[in-house]
Design an enzyme around this catalytic site. Structure first.
Site, short mmCIF file in Angstrom:
data_model
loop_
_atom_site.label_atom_id
_atom_site.label_comp_id
_atom_site.label_asym_id
_atom_site.label_seq_id
_atom_site.Cartn_x
_atom_site.Cartn_y
_atom_site.Cartn_z
CD1 TRP A 52 -2.62 1.58 0.61
CD2 TRP A 52 -1.36 2.49 2.21
NE1 TRP A 52 -3.26 3.20 0.75
CE2 TRP A 52 -2.20 3.41 1.75
CE3 TRP A 52 -0.10 2.79 2.91
CZ2 TRP A 52 -2.27 4.86 2.48
CZ3 TRP A 52 -0.24 3.99 3.50
CH2 TRP A 52 -1.27 4.83 3.36
CD GLU B 139 -4.66 -1.70 1.74
OE1 GLU B 139 -3.47 -1.86 2.23
OE2 GLU B 139 -5.59 -1.43 2.60
CE LYS C 170 -6.49 5.86 2.76
NZ LYS C 170 -5.50 5.73 3.86
CG ASP D 217 -8.68 -1.17 4.33
OD1 ASP D 217 -9.69 -0.86 4.79
OD2 ASP D 217 -7.49 -0.97 4.86
CG HIS E 291 -8.64 1.77 1.82
ND1 HIS E 291 -7.34 1.39 1.51
CD2 HIS E 291 -8.44 2.23 3.15
CE1 HIS E 291 -6.82 1.57 2.32
NE2 HIS E 291 -7.29 1.94 3.39
CG HIS F 23 -6.11 -4.79 4.78
ND1 HIS F 23 -5.21 -3.59 4.79
CD2 HIS F 23 -5.47 -5.70 5.03
CE1 HIS F 23 -3.91 -4.11 4.81
NE2 HIS F 23 -3.96 -5.47 5.06
CG ASP G 123 -9.03 4.36 5.56
OD1 ASP G 123 -9.31 3.51 6.27
OD2 ASP G 123 -7.71 4.74 5.27
CG ASP H 260 -7.92 2.18 9.63
OD1 ASP H 260 -8.27 1.10 9.04
OD2 ASP H 260 -7.13 3.10 9.07
CG ASP I 80 -5.31 -1.85 8.14
OD1 ASP I 80 -4.86 -1.56 9.07
OD2 ASP I 80 -5.32 -1.07 6.70
C1 RNT Z 1 -3.78 2.23 4.72
C2 RNT Z 1 -3.95 1.17 4.39
C3 RNT Z 1 -2.91 0.11 4.91
C4 RNT Z 1 -2.19 0.60 6.39
C5 RNT Z 1 -1.40 -0.56 6.98
C6 RNT Z 1 -0.52 -0.24 8.01
O1 RNT Z 1 -4.80 3.28 4.50
O2 RNT Z 1 -5.13 0.78 5.02
O3 RNT Z 1 -3.24 -1.08 4.76
O4 RNT Z 1 -3.22 0.70 7.36
O5 RNT Z 1 -0.50 -0.82 6.09
ZN ZN Z 2 -5.52 -1.55 4.87
#
Ligand code: RNT
Ligand code: ZN
Length: 422
Positions: free
Chosen positions: A189, A230, A232, A263, A266, A290, A298, A300, A330
């Site tokens: 990523w 990955e 985003k 993810d 994203h 993820h 995003d 998390d 994640d």
């Molecule tokens: C960031 C991505 C990525 C990170 C990790 C730490 O937006 O989601 O996967 O969160 O690599």
């Molecule tokens: Zn991620």
């Protein structure tokens, strides 16, 4: 202490209830052995890492919020935390490590110099734990990421530096997978993008493609490592264009027969990753997930058992995709007890998969195929209040881990004995 007899009795009732719909709860619990979740090491320390740096580095795409005390500040503390976490989780997990968490022994090893020897103590730790390991190149929190571009940088020095980092991370991953006897998923990523409307979107994407082509030119056996990329939608400070968009990486993954990482933080907030799985797996052998909880963006947050996560798990199970889907978490919340964050988020994900395994899929499909959509809706709704909790509790009992909310006191005790002393 929970009353084991009551847990067993409740399970027997649940078993009967599900059996009347044609669902075998014992079989579902056996199948849970195949639901192996990769634990993101970065929840232990808010994505800090253990690199030796000249100065604290700012910038580069990742931000944890909160300052709850007790974060891990060394490899030993991190391993101790992860061991505690795993002791509170049913089933088996994997370790998901970022390249900034190497065993650098206080030396300044830049990212274009890392080797397997810097990660050997992690491989050995995984061997002792009896778990597999996944790996990630770290293309953020570094002076060469400060411009906002890494693999797609127009500065050849920076670009070449990151290509070298990625090559090394892939080689390290292959070594890890070979040593542990289970393929290491390597995820890439990058934070690359533009705050304001760029003119040359195509230029950066062309460079990214070229960099990836260079970095993945060396091929490794699939049973040693697998590549994932990955995408985003946007990030703070890169609101107007993300170089590694979903279209970019989906196209790249299909063309190169590698994995795409989905993810669920994203995408646009109303898009569901669960809906994407059956599309991408028509064109790719495997994917990486993820799993996270995006609150408005995003963010998390710690995963909870919500409809988005449930759809992801149900789509995997309904289509028998468990052996084609690598499950990673994640999230990184620095505002609450970090051990508790892991346990809540991992258990929520596991619950989603167990719930999916308890769906009467043939019955639901038969309603759907007969156009009985009221019946389908009613049954999906009724499933929500079946004795699912009794099956979950029995699973925890079987796995000899705290049942229900019993893990709360264990996390509190660990905080008192260990975290509060850091
Ligand atoms: C960031 C991505 C990525 C990170 C990790 C730490 O937006 O989601 O996967 O969160 O690599
Ligand atoms: Zn991620």
């Amino acid at each position: 202490m929970k009353n084991n007899k009551l847990i067993e009795q409740a399970y027997d009732l649940a078993k009967e209830q599900y059996a009347s719909l044609g669902v075998d709860t014992d079989a579902a619990l056996r199948k849970m052995k195949e639901v192996i979740i990769s634990l993101q090491c970065w929840q232990t320390d808010d994505v800090g890492g253990f690199e030796t740096r000249d100065a604290e580095l700012a910038g580069g795409g990742i931000q944890a919020t909160g300052n709850y005390p007790g974060k891990a500040t060394s490899l030993d503390e991190m391993r101790q935390d992860l061991e505690k976490v795993m002791s509170l989780l049913p089933g088996k997990q994997r370790l998901n490590l970022h390249a900034i968490y190497g065993d650098f022994q206080g030396k300044k090893i830049d990212r274009d110099q890392i080797e397997i020897k810097h990660f050997q103590s992690w491989v050995d730790w995984c061997k002792i734990q009896g778990i597999g390991m996944d790996f990630n190149a770290t293309l953020f929190s570094h002076p060469r990421a400060a411009s906002g571009y890494t693999l797609s940088s127009k500065n050849e020095g920076d670009r070449a530096f990151w290509v070298e980092h990625l090559k090394r991370c892939r080689a390290i991953s292959a070594d890890i997978g070979k040593q542990l006897g289970t393929p290491c998923v390597h995820n890439t990523w990058i934070p690359d993008g533009s705050k304001d409307t760029p003119v040359d979107r195509n230029g950066h994407r062309t460079i990214l493609k070229q960099s990836l082509d260079e970095a993945i030119a060396v091929k490794y056996p699939k049973d040693h490592m697998k590549d994932a990329v990955e995408s985003k939608l946007f990030g703070i400070g890169i609101e107007s264009m993300t170089v590694g968009s979903h279209e970019f990486y989906l196209g790249y993954a299909i063309k190169n027969n590698i994995l795409v990482c989905l993810d669920n933080g994203h995408f646009h907030p109303t898009e569901q990753v669960g809906d994407k799985i059956s599309s991408v797996l028509l064109f790719l052998d495997e994917i990486l997930l993820h799993i996270t909880r995006p609150v408005r963006w995003d963010s998390d947050h710690v995963v909870t058992l919500n409809e988005d996560v449930q759809l992801i798990a149900s789509e995997v199970i309904r289509n028998n995709f468990l052996n084609r889907v690598n499950i990673g978490l994640d999230f990184f919340d620095a505002s609450i007890n970090r051990i508790g964050a892991y346990v809540v988020g991992t258990r929520a994900t596991q619950k989603a998969f167990l719930y999916a395994l308890l769906e009467p899929i043939p019955l639901l499909k038969s309603y759907e195929e007969a156009g009985k959509n009221f019946e389908r809706l009613a049954l999906l709704e009724e499933l929500k209040t079946k004795l699912f909790g009794a099956v979950w509790n029995y699973y925890c009992l079987q796995e000899d881990v705290p049942v229900g909310e019993d893990y709360i006191t264990e996390v509190q005790q660990y905080e008192k004995d260990v975290l509060s002393k850091r």
